[in-house]
Design a protein around this motif. Structure first.
Motif, short mmCIF file in Angstrom:
data_model
loop_
_atom_site.label_atom_id
_atom_site.label_comp_id
_atom_site.label_asym_id
_atom_site.label_seq_id
_atom_site.Cartn_x
_atom_site.Cartn_y
_atom_site.Cartn_z
N ALA A 5 0.83 -1.21 0.00
CA ALA A 5 0.00 0.00 0.00
C ALA A 5 0.87 1.25 0.00
CB ALA A 5 -0.93 0.00 1.21
N PHE A 6 1.93 1.24 0.80
CA PHE A 6 2.84 2.39 0.86
C PHE A 6 3.52 2.62 -0.48
CE2 PHE A 6 6.99 4.30 1.54
CZ PHE A 6 6.68 5.40 2.35
N VAL A 7 4.04 1.54 -1.07
CA VAL A 7 4.74 1.66 -2.36
C VAL A 7 3.80 2.17 -3.44
CG1 VAL A 7 5.91 0.36 -4.19
CG2 VAL A 7 6.44 -0.10 -1.79
N LEU A 8 2.58 1.63 -3.48
CA LEU A 8 1.60 2.04 -4.49
C LEU A 8 1.25 3.52 -4.34
CD1 LEU A 8 -0.35 1.34 -6.79
CD2 LEU A 8 -2.04 0.70 -5.06
N LEU A 9 0.95 3.93 -3.10
CA LEU A 9 0.62 5.34 -2.85
C LEU A 9 1.79 6.25 -3.20
CD1 LEU A 9 -1.44 5.67 0.47
CD2 LEU A 9 -2.03 6.59 -1.78
N LEU A 10 2.99 5.83 -2.83
CA LEU A 10 4.18 6.64 -3.10
C LEU A 10 4.41 6.79 -4.60
CD1 LEU A 10 6.64 8.16 -2.01
CD2 LEU A 10 7.88 5.98 -2.01
N LEU A 11 4.27 5.70 -5.36
CA LEU A 11 4.45 5.77 -6.81
C LEU A 11 3.40 6.66 -7.45
CD1 LEU A 11 5.32 2.04 -7.66
CD2 LEU A 11 6.87 4.01 -7.65
N ILE A 46 4.36 10.28 -6.65
CA ILE A 46 5.51 10.70 -7.46
C ILE A 46 5.08 10.99 -8.90
CG2 ILE A 46 7.70 9.94 -8.48
CD1 ILE A 46 8.24 8.41 -5.88
N PHE A 47 4.22 10.12 -9.45
CA PHE A 47 3.73 10.33 -10.81
C PHE A 47 2.93 11.62 -10.91
CE2 PHE A 47 0.44 9.99 -14.07
CZ PHE A 47 1.21 9.72 -15.19
N ILE A 48 2.07 11.87 -9.92
CA ILE A 48 1.27 13.11 -9.92
C ILE A 48 2.19 14.34 -9.92
CG2 ILE A 48 -0.28 14.54 -8.51
CD1 ILE A 48 -1.65 11.93 -7.62
N VAL A 87 -2.23 12.95 0.34
CA VAL A 87 -1.40 11.75 0.18
C VAL A 87 -0.25 11.64 1.19
CG1 VAL A 87 0.03 10.40 -1.41
CG2 VAL A 87 -2.04 11.55 -2.24
N PRO A 88 0.56 12.69 1.44
CA PRO A 88 1.67 12.54 2.39
C PRO A 88 1.25 12.05 3.77
CG PRO A 88 1.95 14.55 1.13
CD PRO A 88 0.61 14.02 0.79
N ARG A 89 0.12 12.56 4.29
CA ARG A 89 -0.33 12.09 5.60
C ARG A 89 -0.81 10.64 5.53
NH1 ARG A 89 -1.29 13.81 10.61
NH2 ARG A 89 -0.54 15.88 10.10
N LEU A 90 -1.44 10.26 4.42
CA LEU A 90 -1.84 8.86 4.25
C LEU A 90 -0.61 7.96 4.26
CD1 LEU A 90 -4.59 9.04 1.46
CD2 LEU A 90 -4.94 8.65 3.91
N LEU A 91 0.45 8.41 3.61
CA LEU A 91 1.69 7.63 3.58
C LEU A 91 2.28 7.49 4.98
CD1 LEU A 91 3.42 9.11 0.39
CD2 LEU A 91 2.65 6.76 0.68
N SER A 92 2.24 8.57 5.75
CA SER A 92 2.81 8.52 7.10
C SER A 92 1.99 7.64 8.05
CB SER A 92 2.91 9.94 7.68
OG SER A 92 1.62 10.49 7.90
N ASN A 93 0.71 7.44 7.71
CA ASN A 93 -0.16 6.64 8.57
C ASN A 93 -0.20 5.16 8.22
OD1 ASN A 93 -0.95 8.78 10.18
ND2 ASN A 93 -2.79 9.23 9.00
N VAL A 94 0.36 4.80 7.06
CA VAL A 94 0.26 3.42 6.61
C VAL A 94 0.86 2.45 7.62
CG1 VAL A 94 1.11 1.77 4.89
CG2 VAL A 94 0.10 3.91 4.14
N MET A 154 -10.29 9.05 -3.65
CA MET A 154 -10.11 9.03 -5.09
C MET A 154 -10.11 10.43 -5.72
SD MET A 154 -9.54 5.96 -6.17
CE MET A 154 -8.54 5.85 -4.70
N PHE A 155 -10.88 11.35 -5.13
CA PHE A 155 -10.98 12.70 -5.70
C PHE A 155 -9.61 13.37 -5.74
CE2 PHE A 155 -11.58 17.28 -5.54
CZ PHE A 155 -12.54 17.48 -6.51
#
Length: 313
Positions: free
Chosen positions: A26-32, A35-37, A77-84, A277-278
């Protein structure tokens, strides 16, 4: 300051429920995705800014959209990453940080709808009144419309959050993956009639005017294209409008999802991913659809890659 006051300023945020074995993927997917965004949208803005030939109304509006997409993704997204990797029981956020995130989240949504309305108007003038396009959609007009869009969204959201932060709090748990206005005013035990009226009213005005103007505009464009004599030009125009509408419909579905979830608590767990998703799907799709669909942008992007390849050889 006593302990109870301190505790009320610390909000427990349940966020996304991710099992320990799924945390890594989940972390890798969110991070990628993030980064793409960042790379795609910032790259698009830099390309349009550097190329004088792209300093046209349509591309300036693309810049508006890309800047707003970067802003919206960075809000969540950054906070979601920190919470994973953080257990649900240990996920906390300061109330003021939650207010700031909620403000940014709603501001991003308001600007998204406003910019797409302006883009629909731009396409309407270009297709339905091509001879008057240069005189109507000047750079000055685009700047005025853009500033109006960002200002209107700012004022609307400032009032929305202003009505919420005046409330006293008796709860300290947020189920949503990120802070938004509804999550904040649900922390209060006071009468929420004014908040509900303004929140629902502003949502109806924004979504209603957005949906109505975009649909009427593209219906008119479709009629002009279908009745046009130049079939090749008409098919290109229809293709352009179809992609715009696809992005718009995705954004509308993503907009309605959090509103439905807040009014259906039993759907909260299954709707958490959908509510994020938004801030993820449109920022991912916009640079792909608009960057690759526009011939001028596509050629510029290809030239940049060719230059980079020849430079590294």
């Amino acid at each position: 300051m006593d302990n109870s006051t301190v505790n009320m300023d610390i909000i427990s945020m349940e966020g996304l429920k991710v099992s320990p074995e799924s945390s890594g993927p989940a972390f890798v997917l969110l991070l990628l995705i993030y980064i793409f965004i960042m790379v795609s949208n910032v790259g698009l803005v830099v390309l349009i800014t550097m190329e004088r030939s792209l300093h046209q109304p349509m591309y300036l509006l693309f810049c508006n959209m890309s800047v707003n997409d970067v802003f919206g993704a960075t809000t969540v997204v950054p906070r979601l990453l920190s919470n994973v990797f953080t257990p649900i029981s240990e996920r906390y956020i300061h109330y003021i940080d939650c207010v700031v995130q909620a403000f940014c989240s709603h501001f991003h949504a308001g600007v998204s709808h406003a910019v797409l309305m302006i883009m629909a108007f731009d396409r309407y003038v270009a297709i339905c009144s091509p001879l008057r396009y240069a005189t109507i959609m000047t750079s000055r007009m685009v700047v005025k419309l853009s500033v109006s869009a960002w200002t209107a969204a700012f004022v609307s959201v400032a009032i929305l959050l202003g009505l919420t932060i005046r409330l006293t709090r008796c709860r300290r748990v947020i189920i949503n993956p990120f802070c938004d206005n509804a999550s904040l005013f649900k922390l209060s035990c006071q009468n929420l009639l004014i908040n509900n009226i303004y929140g629902l009213g502003s949502a109806v005005v924004i979504l209603g005017s957005s949906l109505g103007s975009v649909m009427l505009t593209y219906l008119r464009i479709a009629m002009v294209c279908l009745s046009g004599k130049n079939k090749v030009l008409s098919s290109r125009a229809v293709q352009t409008c179809a992609t715009h509408l696809a992005v718009y419909l995705i954004m509308m579905v993503a907009s309605f999802t959090p509103m439905i979830i807040h009014r259906r608590p039993e759907w909260a767990d299954s709707g958490k991913v959908a509510s994020v998703m938004f801030h993820i799907v449109p920022p991912v799709l916009n640079p792909i659809i608009y960057g690759l669909q526009c011939k001028e942008l596509r050629l510029k992007i290809v030239r940049v890659f060719i230059k980079n390849k020849s430079f590294h050889k």
